[in-house]
Motif scaffolding. Structure first.
Motif, PDB file in Angstrom:
ATOM      1  N   ILE A   1       0.836  -1.203   0.000  1.00  0.00           N
ATOM      2  CA  ILE A   1       0.000   0.000   0.000  1.00  0.00           C
ATOM      3  C   ILE A   1       0.872   1.255   0.000  1.00  0.00           C
ATOM      4  CG2 ILE A   1      -1.661   1.321   1.358  1.00  0.00           C
ATOM      5  CD1 ILE A   1      -2.847  -1.298   2.312  1.00  0.00           C
ATOM      6  N   ALA A   2       1.918   1.257   0.827  1.00  0.00           N
ATOM      7  CA  ALA A   2       2.809   2.414   0.884  1.00  0.00           C
ATOM      8  C   ALA A   2       3.508   2.643  -0.450  1.00  0.00           C
ATOM      9  CB  ALA A   2       3.837   2.219   2.003  1.00  0.00           C
ATOM     10  N   GLU A   3       3.936   1.585  -1.120  1.00  0.00           N
ATOM     11  CA  GLU A   3       4.595   1.737  -2.413  1.00  0.00           C
ATOM     12  C   GLU A   3       3.635   2.321  -3.441  1.00  0.00           C
ATOM     13  OE1 GLU A   3       6.554  -1.757  -3.827  1.00  0.00           O
ATOM     14  OE2 GLU A   3       7.458  -2.211  -1.887  1.00  0.00           O
ATOM     15  N   ARG A   4       2.404   1.862  -3.458  1.00  0.00           N
ATOM     16  CA  ARG A   4       1.431   2.394  -4.418  1.00  0.00           C
ATOM     17  C   ARG A   4       1.129   3.867  -4.141  1.00  0.00           C
ATOM     18  NH1 ARG A   4      -2.429  -2.979  -3.926  1.00  0.00           N
ATOM     19  NH2 ARG A   4      -1.099  -4.350  -5.192  1.00  0.00           N
ATOM     20  N   TYR A   5       1.102   4.230  -2.878  1.00  0.00           N
ATOM     21  CA  TYR A   5       0.871   5.631  -2.526  1.00  0.00           C
ATOM     22  C   TYR A   5       2.020   6.507  -3.024  1.00  0.00           C
ATOM     23  CZ  TYR A   5       0.207   9.776   0.384  1.00  0.00           C
ATOM     24  OH  TYR A   5       0.050  11.066   0.823  1.00  0.00           O
ATOM     25  N   VAL A   6       3.253   6.044  -2.867  1.00  0.00           N
ATOM     26  CA  VAL A   6       4.417   6.810  -3.334  1.00  0.00           C
ATOM     27  C   VAL A   6       4.395   6.930  -4.858  1.00  0.00           C
ATOM     28  CG1 VAL A   6       6.933   6.809  -3.480  1.00  0.00           C
ATOM     29  CG2 VAL A   6       5.813   6.241  -1.322  1.00  0.00           C
ATOM     30  N   VAL A   7       4.013   5.864  -5.561  1.00  0.00           N
ATOM     31  CA  VAL A   7       3.933   5.930  -7.020  1.00  0.00           C
ATOM     32  C   VAL A   7       2.897   6.955  -7.455  1.00  0.00           C
ATOM     33  CG1 VAL A   7       3.280   4.629  -9.083  1.00  0.00           C
ATOM     34  CG2 VAL A   7       4.762   3.586  -7.386  1.00  0.00           C
ATOM     35  N   LEU A   8       1.729   6.959  -6.808  1.00  0.00           N
ATOM     36  CA  LEU A   8       0.691   7.927  -7.155  1.00  0.00           C
ATOM     37  C   LEU A   8       1.157   9.355  -6.878  1.00  0.00           C
ATOM     38  CD1 LEU A   8      -2.207   8.401  -8.120  1.00  0.00           C
ATOM     39  CD2 LEU A   8      -2.965   8.145  -5.748  1.00  0.00           C
ATOM     40  N   ALA A   9       1.835   9.576  -5.758  1.00  0.00           N
ATOM     41  CA  ALA A   9       2.348  10.905  -5.450  1.00  0.00           C
ATOM     42  C   ALA A   9       3.400  11.337  -6.478  1.00  0.00           C
ATOM     43  CB  ALA A   9       2.948  10.923  -4.047  1.00  0.00           C
ATOM     44  N   THR A  10       4.255  10.411  -6.904  1.00  0.00           N
ATOM     45  CA  THR A  10       5.271  10.736  -7.904  1.00  0.00           C
ATOM     46  C   THR A  10       4.637  11.091  -9.241  1.00  0.00           C
ATOM     47  OG1 THR A  10       6.805   9.207  -6.803  1.00  0.00           O
ATOM     48  CG2 THR A  10       7.347   9.891  -9.043  1.00  0.00           C
ATOM     49  N   LEU A  11       3.602  10.354  -9.644  1.00  0.00           N
ATOM     50  CA  LEU A  11       2.904  10.675 -10.891  1.00  0.00           C
ATOM     51  C   LEU A  11       2.253  12.045 -10.818  1.00  0.00           C
ATOM     52  CD1 LEU A  11       1.230   7.240 -11.713  1.00  0.00           C
ATOM     53  CD2 LEU A  11       3.166   8.295 -12.882  1.00  0.00           C
ATOM     54  N   THR A  12       1.745  12.417  -9.655  1.00  0.00           N
ATOM     55  CA  THR A  12       1.144  13.738  -9.490  1.00  0.00           C
ATOM     56  C   THR A  12       2.196  14.833  -9.598  1.00  0.00           C
ATOM     57  OG1 THR A  12      -0.542  12.772  -8.039  1.00  0.00           O
ATOM     58  CG2 THR A  12      -0.274  15.155  -7.972  1.00  0.00           C
ATOM     59  N   ILE A  13       3.355  14.604  -9.000  1.00  0.00           N
ATOM     60  CA  ILE A  13       4.422  15.599  -9.056  1.00  0.00           C
ATOM     61  C   ILE A  13       4.928  15.772 -10.492  1.00  0.00           C
ATOM     62  CG2 ILE A  13       6.770  16.111  -8.281  1.00  0.00           C
ATOM     63  CD1 ILE A  13       6.102  14.656  -5.680  1.00  0.00           C
ATOM     64  N   MET A  14       5.019  14.663 -11.231  1.00  0.00           N
ATOM     65  CA  MET A  14       5.543  14.705 -12.594  1.00  0.00           C
ATOM     66  C   MET A  14       4.482  15.018 -13.639  1.00  0.00           C
ATOM     67  SD  MET A  14       8.709  14.169 -12.169  1.00  0.00           S
ATOM     68  CE  MET A  14       9.840  13.542 -10.921  1.00  0.00           C
ATOM     69  N   ALA A  15       3.279  15.372 -13.229  1.00  0.00           N
ATOM     70  CA  ALA A  15       2.193  15.635 -14.174  1.00  0.00           C
ATOM     71  C   ALA A  15       2.534  16.726 -15.187  1.00  0.00           C
ATOM     72  CB  ALA A  15       0.913  15.986 -13.413  1.00  0.00           C
ATOM     73  N   PRO A  16       3.185  17.853 -14.822  1.00  0.00           N
ATOM     74  CA  PRO A  16       3.507  18.873 -15.833  1.00  0.00           C
ATOM     75  C   PRO A  16       4.350  18.339 -16.975  1.00  0.00           C
ATOM     76  CG  PRO A  16       3.760  19.785 -13.637  1.00  0.00           C
ATOM     77  CD  PRO A  16       3.534  18.323 -13.461  1.00  0.00           C
ATOM     78  N   LEU A  17       5.242  17.397 -16.714  1.00  0.00           N
ATOM     79  CA  LEU A  17       6.050  16.828 -17.788  1.00  0.00           C
ATOM     80  C   LEU A  17       5.167  16.065 -18.776  1.00  0.00           C
ATOM     81  CD1 LEU A  17       9.142  15.463 -15.809  1.00  0.00           C
ATOM     82  CD2 LEU A  17       8.866  17.677 -16.931  1.00  0.00           C
TER      83      LEU A  17
END
Length: 297
Positions: free
Chosen positions: A163-179
């Motif tokens: 669960i923690a890994e999936r949360y980090v992946v989702l947060a990373t995708l949100t941060i990288m959204a402008p790219l």
């Protein structure tokens, strides 16, 4: 006397581990808020990275526009180029989407959070494991309690890490959204944006699946049978935890594109044991064939 001391020590350690896992699981409930506040609070550099990604997204969008426009101007020399009108229109549209990239991501997170609220997140997590009364009378029932309990606790801990890994992946995708939005200005690079959008939506679905499997797991552990029914119940609970960890592989089969965290299906201890047995059998066969060849010579 020594047996009683050993029993008391083992049960005390087992209870300590159980309480620690329950505390960790209850603290993990903040992850299901779906607003990434927990991530930004504990990773303060996130705000600076978001600003850098926004600038990089603008650089990609404008740079891609200039590059594709040069290809269009050189189309008479045999280079493939896009229609300038479509190119500038797409860039104009994605410039607005780029500015609102964070708001667009928040819409997806909010919708997922609303569905999670409908499913219902428990306020606290209580891990119920079998007691001696579930196994009946016997001198070694306390040992069975510890063994079964540790097996269940191990599976639950692995699920929490997933669960923690999936949360980090989702947060990373949100941060990288402008790219990702910066790459949507032309047909040549739109596949990158489409891949990001599919993965982002899939990870939102995975966060919902985390809650569903967590409730299934807690509900199954709240109904502990007695006697011989404990063994199939333990296998059933372990199966729920394993499927919850591997559900990303199953979701990929239906067309979604979540990031695969942890070990995929078919890997881990069973595969290691199988490979070890295969190597041993291969060496045995080779040694047998070599011995027969030497005897014939």
């Amino acid at each position: 006397m020594l047996e009683k001391l050993l029993k008391g020590l083992v049960l005390w350690l087992y209870k300590l581990i159980l309480e620690g896992v329950e505390h960790m699981a209850s603290a993990l409930l903040d992850v299901f808020d779906m607003d990434l506040t927990y991530f930004q609070t504990h990773v303060p550099v996130t705000a600076d990275i978001i600003q850098i990604m926004m600038a990089a997204g603008w650089a990609l969008l404008i740079g891609n526009l200039a590059f594709q426009a040069m290809r269009a101007m050189a189309s008479g020399l045999g280079f493939e180029g896009e229609d300038p009108q479509i190119l500038f229109t797409r860039t104009f549209v994605f410039s607005f989407l780029l500015m609102a990239s964070r708001q667009i991501c928040n819409i997806g997170l909010t919708l997922t959070g609303r569905v999670i609220d409908l499913v219902g997140i428990p306020n606290t997590i209580t891990i119920n494991t079998p007691t001696e009364s579930n196994f009946g009378s016997g001198d070694s029932t306390w040992l069975l309690v510890v063994i079964v309990g540790l097996i269940l606790i191990f599976q639950i801990i692995r699920f929490f890490f997933e669960i923690a890994e999936r949360y980090v992946v989702l947060a990373t995708l949100t941060i990288m959204a402008p790219l990702a939005f910066g790459m949507g200005g032309s047909k040549s690079t739109e596949d990158i944006f489409k891949g990001w959008a599919r993965m982002y939506g899939s990870m939102c679905v995975m966060m919902l699946m985390n809650v569903v499997f967590l409730k299934l797991l807690l509900s199954a552990m709240a109904t502990i049978p007695t006697g011989a029914g404990v063994l199939p119940w333990m296998l059933f609970v372990v199966a729920i935890a394993r499927v919850a960890r591997k559900v990303d592989d199953l979701v990929c089969r239906i067309g979604l594109n979540p990031a695969r965290t942890g070990d995929p299906l078919g890997r881990g201890l069973p595969l290691m044991v199988t490979m070890a047995m295969a190597r041993r059998m291969g060496r045995t066969v080779a040694a047998t064939v070599g011995g027969r060849s030497g005897a014939k010579a």
